[in-house]
Design a protein around this motif. Structure first.
Motif, PDB file in Angstrom:
ATOM      1  N   ILE A  22     -22.989 -16.352  -3.694  1.00  0.00           N
ATOM      2  CA  ILE A  22     -23.814 -16.592  -2.501  1.00  0.00           C
ATOM      3  C   ILE A  22     -24.896 -15.521  -2.405  1.00  0.00           C
ATOM      4  N   ALA A  37     -27.530 -15.992  -5.158  1.00  0.00           N
ATOM      5  CA  ALA A  37     -28.445 -17.102  -4.876  1.00  0.00           C
ATOM      6  C   ALA A  37     -29.431 -16.716  -3.776  1.00  0.00           C
ATOM      7  N   ILE A  90      -7.089 -26.767  11.019  1.00  0.00           N
ATOM      8  CA  ILE A  90      -7.380 -27.313   9.689  1.00  0.00           C
ATOM      9  C   ILE A  90      -6.138 -27.260   8.797  1.00  0.00           C
ATOM     10  N   TYR A 136     -12.604 -15.891   5.015  1.00  0.00           N
ATOM     11  CA  TYR A 136     -13.526 -16.548   5.951  1.00  0.00           C
ATOM     12  C   TYR A 136     -14.123 -15.545   6.944  1.00  0.00           C
ATOM     13  N   ARG A 191     -39.507 -18.337  -7.053  1.00  0.00           N
ATOM     14  CA  ARG A 191     -38.798 -18.873  -8.214  1.00  0.00           C
ATOM     15  C   ARG A 191     -38.109 -20.147  -7.789  1.00  0.00           C
ATOM     16  N   LEU A 215     -34.788 -22.196  -7.648  1.00  0.00           N
ATOM     17  CA  LEU A 215     -33.377 -21.857  -7.742  1.00  0.00           C
ATOM     18  C   LEU A 215     -32.703 -22.797  -8.742  1.00  0.00           C
ATOM     19  N   ASN A 253     -27.196 -21.920  -8.370  1.00  0.00           N
ATOM     20  CA  ASN A 253     -27.483 -21.141  -7.168  1.00  0.00           C
ATOM     21  C   ASN A 253     -27.486 -22.006  -5.909  1.00  0.00           C
ATOM     22  N   ALA A 283     -23.974 -22.829  -4.961  1.00  0.00           N
ATOM     23  CA  ALA A 283     -23.308 -21.678  -4.337  1.00  0.00           C
ATOM     24  C   ALA A 283     -23.690 -21.576  -2.868  1.00  0.00           C
ATOM     25  N   LEU A 284     -24.987 -21.747  -2.568  1.00  0.00           N
ATOM     26  CA  LEU A 284     -25.437 -21.639  -1.181  1.00  0.00           C
ATOM     27  C   LEU A 284     -24.873 -22.770  -0.325  1.00  0.00           C
ATOM     28  N   GLY A 342     -21.133 -22.272   0.106  1.00  0.00           N
ATOM     29  CA  GLY A 342     -20.911 -21.084   0.934  1.00  0.00           C
ATOM     30  C   GLY A 342     -21.164 -21.359   2.402  1.00  0.00           C
ATOM     31  N   PHE A 343     -22.281 -22.022   2.706  1.00  0.00           N
ATOM     32  CA  PHE A 343     -22.600 -22.284   4.108  1.00  0.00           C
ATOM     33  C   PHE A 343     -21.705 -23.369   4.703  1.00  0.00           C
ATOM     34  N   PHE A 367     -18.559 -23.730   3.922  1.00  0.00           N
ATOM     35  CA  PHE A 367     -17.336 -22.981   4.205  1.00  0.00           C
ATOM     36  C   PHE A 367     -17.463 -22.195   5.512  1.00  0.00           C
ATOM     37  N   LEU A 368     -18.641 -21.597   5.729  1.00  0.00           N
ATOM     38  CA  LEU A 368     -18.833 -20.786   6.925  1.00  0.00           C
ATOM     39  C   LEU A 368     -18.952 -21.634   8.196  1.00  0.00           C
ATOM     40  N   TYR A 369     -19.607 -22.809   8.067  1.00  0.00           N
ATOM     41  CA  TYR A 369     -19.951 -23.533   9.293  1.00  0.00           C
ATOM     42  C   TYR A 369     -19.038 -24.701   9.647  1.00  0.00           C
ATOM     43  N   PRO A 419     -15.688 -25.149   9.827  1.00  0.00           N
ATOM     44  CA  PRO A 419     -14.627 -24.923  10.818  1.00  0.00           C
ATOM     45  C   PRO A 419     -15.171 -24.813  12.236  1.00  0.00           C
TER      46      PRO A 419
END
Lengths: 301, 267
Positions: A104, A107, A141, A177, B3, B5, B9, B12-13, B16-17, B19-21, B23
């Motif tokens: 992450i 990127a 969850i 998390y 550049r 991506l 990449n 991954a973003l 990742g996001f 996973f974060l948002y 829940p």
């Protein structure tokens, strides 16, 4: 240098003095009290605990030490197991955080410059929503009848609901998390400063991309890796909320142990001894972290 | 330098996001669930919000939490800014090493230790646990974060502006209030917001230092969660998430506007 009059000098001395006194009174003194109580007799110091705190007797303080609480800690293998399990869970979580966080951060650092502030904001944003609530969301969850099992079973991937909640796996998920921003941000800060021409030069010289990554990117990202890992590892060792809510009664962790000594067993001296034990475990990583941070701050342009 | 991506990449973003948002989003969606079962969708309803506002114990705790957060954030902003000034402008004053150590220690110290040590201190000086003790504890914890935020700004600060003011005859205090403070104010505001959020959110330190006189919202939520999932807690969570979202959007718009203004005035 302007020669200043005495009242002005006094005013200027107040700037460091006020926060200094505050921290001394509300951080250093409480810490010394924990040390003292951890070395005092449980029989005397049962709550409602009324310590006769004799401020003038600093020297006598060292004369009446009592290692009984620490003998309890070393005598009962529960504390040893909790210590080892805390360090293991924190280490595994930190490794997982690196694996999840590095792609992450990488990127983000490779993204076009005008998008980067937005990406950084998106990583920080979940941190502003309540920590407790984010852990609470994972209960819904991971429950046996929770969303994860509903999805997996409707897709026909599993026949039986998986047991994730109240296991160590759930603790790993929760720590990864909750701590992800703390890993991603230091990594991103070092990766962003990296000079791309080094990679280009390596490629011009016929170096395959994965090898360029391992021999150039990873060593240069090391300060970020160390800062991020310590920033996650240290609080993870003493974590209480995540193992308590996601780990169930099976998960042993030292922070949970301190909590139950204090709130359930009401043994304050033993709780203080556990606090000192936790601090002894963390002294080395905290000192390393402080040095890393101090160096990082000094090398800033 | 722009550049493209790579696929890796972007993946991954996105992952990742997600996973974060996800829940957080799920929690908000399920707060409008008509069913009492937290994980089964039973139609749209706002009944839990109604139940929440009728739950006096929760509302009372929310009010206490808000007052503690405002007061401790105000105190810690002043103390943290002073500490940041001391660390950046005072060179090597006596006891600086101890001071630096004390500033960074509460940030990395496990909360269970900070909570326990402050409680024992309050018992030792005979202060009853409640509103005041939680406020003092939160101030101590959050001032260190304010220090770090303000210190970062002071380090990248152009001292020549202050020197110019001094050369033109402004006394030190006047220089501070009319030159330094306006320039570092964004970081002070950020520090205040951070302190406020940390205080609103803290469970562990508040649990040690709460008394019969004061219970905070996280303590209430925690005790409800221990009894099982509750739709009312979902509603409370969604409101808290909404407040944060509104706050972030407002802050973004404000900072964009001030950036535009400063760009215009530069031309």
């Amino acid at each position: 240098m302007i020669v200043r009059s005495f009242p002005k000098k006094l005013a200027s001395a107040l700037v460091p003095a006020v926060p200094y006194l505050w921290l001394g009174l509300l951080f250093l003194v409480p810490f010394l009290i924990v040390l003292k109580i951890s070395l005092s007799d449980p029989a005397v110091a049962q709550p409602p605990y009324k310590p006769v705190f004799d401020w003038s007797d600093i020297l006598g303080f060292f004369g009446q030490l009592d290692l009984e609480n620490f003998e309890t800690l070393t005598g009962d293998d529960l504390y040893l197991r909790a210590t080892l399990s805390s360090v293991r869970i924190a280490a595994v979580s930190t490794a997982l955080l690196l694996v999840v966080g590095f792609p992450i951060a990488y990127a983000m650092a490779r993204a076009p410059e005008r998008h980067r502030p937005l990406l950084v904001a998106m990583v920080i944003l979940p941190f502003w929503t309540s920590f407790l609530i984010r852990i609470y969301a994972w209960i819904a969850i991971l429950k046996p009848e929770g969303l994860l099992n509903q999805v997996l079973m409707s897709m026909g991937l599993v026949a039986e609901p998986l047991t994730v909640l109240n296991t160590e796996t759930a603790v790993f998920i929760g720590i990864v998390y909750a701590y992800l921003p703390f890993m991603v941000l230091p990594l991103y800060a070092t990766l962003e400063k990296m000079d791309d021409t080094l990679i280009e030069a390596a490629q011009d010289l016929g170096c395959p991309p994965w090898r360029a990554f391992w021999t150039i990117t990873v060593p240069l990202a090391m300060p970020g890796v160390i800062a991020g890992s310590l920033l996650c590892f240290i609080p993870a060792v003493g974590e209480f909320v995540i193992p308590d809510l996601l780990g169930g009664s099976e998960t042993l962790m030292i922070g949970k142990q301190l909590w139950s000594e204090f709130f359930s067993n009401r043994d304050w001296p033993l709780a203080s001894a556990v606090a000192i034990l936790l601090l002894i475990i963390l002294v080395v990583p905290i000192v390393i972290y402080r040095d890393v941070e101090a160096r990082r701050l000094e090398t800033r342009p | 330098m722009t550049r493209r991506l790579s696929v890796f990449n972007v993946t991954a973003l996105v992952l990742g996001f997600a996973f974060l948002y996800l829940p957080i989003l799920l929690l908000v969606v399920f707060s409008f669930n008509a069913s009492r079962l937290v994980t089964v969708w039973g139609g749209f309803s706002t009944q839990w919000y109604v139940a929440l506002f009728r739950n006096e114990a929760l509302m009372e705790a929310a009010w206490v939490t808000l007052r503690i957060a405002l007061l401790s954030a105000a105190l810690s902003t002043v103390l943290g800014t002073l500490a940041a000034l001391a660390l950046t402008r005072y060179g090597r004053f006596p006891g600086r090493t101890l001071f630096t150590g004390m500033v960074y220690a509460p940030m990395v110290m496990p909360e269970v230790i900070t909570g326990l040590s402050l409680l024992l201190f309050f018992v030792a000086i005979g202060l009853d646990r409640g509103f005041l003790t939680i406020t003092l504890a939160h101030t101590t914890l959050t001032m260190c974060f304010v220090t770090v935020v303000v210190q970062a700004r002071l380090m990248t600060f152009d001292r020549s502006l202050e020197e110019a003011a001094m050369d033109l005859g402004a006394p030190p205090l006047r220089t501070f209030f009319s030159v330094t403070l306006p320039l570092i104010s964004p970081s002070i505001v950020a520090g205040f917001l951070l302190a406020f959020t940390l205080s609103m959110d803290d469970l562990v330190i508040a649990s040690f230092n709460a008394g019969p006189g004061a219970t905070t919202l996280p303590i209430k939520i925690y005790s409800q969660v221990r009894l099982g999932l509750s739709p009312e807690v979902n509603a409370a969570s969604a409101i808290l998430i909404g407040i944060v979202a509104v706050g972030v959007v407002t802050a973004t718009l404000l900072s964009k506007r001030s950036a535009l203004r400063s760009r215009r005035s530069a031309h």
